[in-house]
Scaffold this active site. Structure first.
Site, PDB file in Angstrom:
ATOM      1  N   THR A 360       5.701  25.895  28.247  1.00 32.86           N
ATOM      2  CA  THR A 360       6.807  25.666  29.172  1.00 32.86           C
ATOM      3  C   THR A 360       7.995  26.666  29.001  1.00 32.86           C
ATOM      4  O   THR A 360       8.167  27.115  27.907  1.00 32.86           O
ATOM      5  CB  THR A 360       7.281  24.257  28.855  1.00 32.86           C
ATOM      6  OG1 THR A 360       6.134  23.376  28.923  1.00 32.86           O
ATOM      7  CG2 THR A 360       8.369  23.823  29.710  1.00 32.86           C
ATOM      8  N   VAL A 361       8.815  26.831  30.143  1.00 33.69           N
ATOM      9  CA  VAL A 361      10.073  27.596  29.993  1.00 33.69           C
ATOM     10  C   VAL A 361      11.214  26.701  30.449  1.00 33.69           C
ATOM     11  O   VAL A 361      11.069  25.912  31.372  1.00 33.69           O
ATOM     12  CB  VAL A 361      10.125  28.926  30.787  1.00 33.69           C
ATOM     13  CG1 VAL A 361       9.124  29.934  30.246  1.00 33.69           C
ATOM     14  CG2 VAL A 361       9.955  28.742  32.287  1.00 33.69           C
ATOM     15  N   SER A 378       6.444  25.310  33.915  1.00 29.23           N
ATOM     16  CA  SER A 378       5.421  25.499  32.884  1.00 29.23           C
ATOM     17  C   SER A 378       4.024  25.726  33.434  1.00 29.23           C
ATOM     18  O   SER A 378       3.626  25.151  34.439  1.00 29.23           O
ATOM     19  CB  SER A 378       5.387  24.268  31.975  1.00 29.23           C
ATOM     20  OG  SER A 378       4.377  24.359  31.012  1.00 29.23           O
ATOM     21  N   MET A 443      11.583  23.063  25.075  1.00 30.33           N
ATOM     22  CA  MET A 443      10.207  23.275  25.530  1.00 30.33           C
ATOM     23  C   MET A 443       9.219  22.939  24.420  1.00 30.33           C
ATOM     24  O   MET A 443       9.597  22.778  23.268  1.00 30.33           O
ATOM     25  CB  MET A 443      10.024  24.733  25.937  1.00 30.33           C
ATOM     26  CG  MET A 443      10.923  25.189  27.050  1.00 30.33           C
ATOM     27  SD  MET A 443      10.935  26.988  27.195  1.00 30.33           S
ATOM     28  CE  MET A 443      12.226  27.413  26.036  1.00 30.33           C
TER      29      MET A 443
END
Length: 542
Positions: A360-361, A378, A443
């Site tokens: 994820t970001v 993500s 994340m």
């Protein structure tokens, strides 16, 4: 000149201070992406425009974590009100657990290929946010990302490491499997991995972003990109139809929250796992915490997170398919009941309880008008499914591998169903939700709600500034009574936790403990940002 240093070798602890600004701030895991958000802020955009610009840029400069084929969630504070957006995609209408079981070798949804791909929600999130709140056009918001993709960008240390690791792994996994050839064409240097400092260009990715911006997403969900995706899916044994994309809509939802020690912490409701963080905080609010580095603090946190995950993994799925009201899981009386189950002398195995009747970001942005955005996007696992739509540079997530194939499981795979989702944006307001305090997020798969609990408590209970709230050593529940802790975690605390029956193990590195960001708004409007020291994180502001 050839690089003579190792960008991943960090022999000394770093000490960052908070960043302050007045007019705007963008915090994310890549400096180029943060600058993209700042660019649109200075151009006249607001916090939402900055979030879209940053999210789109991250699909380019952090392609190993997210892409145009990702899902997205957002919490937006705009003009004194909190909004939630769930843009996670559903499973194709032609898929079924029976069809997947016929292909499965282990009774599970596969990790790679077309089967675990659900409809990408990220482009629809950008469109919906821009339509509802944006001051600039969608194409203007996407232009910095388009420029990075066309002109090229240098790989940062952590992303270079991810490219190298994925290339090596995919060479072994995808040998003699032509459906993955496009991934190697797009994301490798003639089959060899890109390295730190290499310039990477993604021209097909730029074309796709431009089409999305020019058509307000229609090219992606109804036009030529959708046609290409469906055609390739049909060729390689996938389940997609054109209707799966054209009929998909992002959902505006009411965020859910719990009061916690004078504040209110907010998350997106299921199918996201943000409710795990809220369930844990709903238990922990029954206790008073005065000292962070004390065995009782960690013992309570450990027991609460196990209870929260046990309930969430049992109950949480697409809310249209849930058999209970998810609000029951965060009722004050349920948190009180669960808190009374904590044995202060001994660790216990996680167990499901029954709530009273009635999953994820990352980036965050803020502007000078008081608007703030918490946004997450993500692929799920690294580069996701390994599938890239030919000619469009479109890497597709593998979110559907979280579905169960057990017909009695709450999260069983069904057509047009959204799976239990790990990505979660967080937000803190004052207790009556009249003032925004901080968008924040961490994340990292199932680490995310655990990171939310730790960062929120660091800020609220232990009065840490945003940077220290993120930098404090983290722990992570793995399974049963097993927890891992970062190498810097205090030894004497570990020994005391072992004596209570927890199985606590030191991790070899910090890479598994999430990557977070946080922006706090002071009463005078000043923005105070903290960014993740565990990755290529940076803040852009003015």
């Amino acid at each position: 000149m050839k690089t003579t240093f190792d960008p991943m070798f960090q022999p000394y602890p770093s000490n960052r201070f908070c960043v302050t600004a007045k007019n705007g701030m963008v915090a994310t895991g890549n400096s180029l992406a943060a600058d993209a958000g700042l660019e649109v802020l200075k151009k006249g955009g607001n916090a939402v425009d900055a979030a879209i610009a940053t999210a789109a840029a991250l699909t380019v400069v952090e392609a190993s974590c997210n892409g145009i084929g990702s899902d997205s969630f957002a919490i937006v504070w705009m003009k004194d009100k909190l909004y939630g957006l769930n843009s996670s995609g559903w499973a194709p209408k032609n898929i079924s657990r029976e069809k997947v079981l016929e292909k499965s070798t282990d009774g599970k949804v596969p990790t790679f290929g077309w089967t675990p791909i659900t409809v990408p929600g990220a482009p629809k999130a950008w469109v919906e946010l821009n339509k509802k709140f944006g001051k600039l056009s969608l194409l203007e918001d996407l232009m910095p990302a388009i420029r990075y993709a066309e002109d090229g960008f240098p790989l940062s240390p952590m992303i270079a490491y991810s490219f190298e690791r994925a290339t090596k792994r995919f060479k072994e996994l995808f040998k003699d499997k032509p459906e993955y050839d496009e991934w190697f064409r797009v994301f490798t240097n003639n089959g060899e991995p890109y390295h730190f400092g290499d310039i990477v260009k993604l021209p097909d990715h730029a074309k796709t972003l431009r089409l999305i911006g020019e058509t307000m997403g229609d090219a992606f969900y109804k036009g030529e990109i959708a046609d290409a995706l469906v055609k390739q899916s049909e060729r390689d044994g996938g389940f997609f139809t054109k209707e799966d994309l054209s009929e998909f809509e992002a959902k505006w939802v009411e965020p859910i929250g719990v009061e916690y020690h004078g504040y209110k912490v907010w998350e997106i409701p299921p199918n996201g796992q943000g409710i795990v963080a809220l369930m844990a905080l709903n238990i922990l609010k029954e206790f008073e915490f005065r000292e962070k580095e004390h065995v009782d603090t960690y013992h309570k946190q450990f027991e609460a997170i196990k209870m929260a995950f046990a309930d969430a993994k049992h109950y949480v799925t697409d809310p249209d398919f849930m058999k209970i009201d998810y609000n029951d899981l965060i009722k004050p009386e349920y948190g009180k009941m669960r808190s009374e189950e904590i044995d202060m002398n001994e660790a216990h195995m996680p167990k499901v309880s029954e709530p009273p009747k009635s999953g994820t970001v990352y980036l965050c942005t803020a502007d000078g008008e008081g608007n703030m955005v918490s946004f997450i996007q993500s692929n799920y696992m690294g580069f996701g499914s390994g599938i890239v739509v030919e000619g469009y540079g479109l890497s597709l997530q593998n979110r559907g591998c979280d579905f169960s194939l057990d017909e009695n499981h709450y999260n069983v795979l069904m057509p047009r169903k959204r799976t239990y989702h790990t990505i979660i944006p967080g937000f803190i307001t004052n207790a009556d939700c009249t003032k925004p305090v901080a968008p924040f997020g961490v994340m990292g798969g199932y680490m995310q709600p655990q990171g939310h609990v730790q960062v929120a408590m660091n800020y609220i209970d232990f009065k840490m500034n945003p940077q220290m709230a993120l930098d404090a050593p983290r722990w992570q529940w793995m399974k049963d009574k097993t927890f891992t802790v970062e190498p810097s975690f205090r030894y004497e605390i570990v020994q005391q936790l072992l004596s209570k029956g927890h199985d606590v193990q030191y991790a070899n590195s910090i890479t598994g403990f999430g990557r977070g960001q946080m922006i706090v708004r002071l009463d005078n409007g000043v923005l105070v940002g903290g960014c993740e020291s565990r990755t290529d994180s940076n803040i852009a502001c003015y």
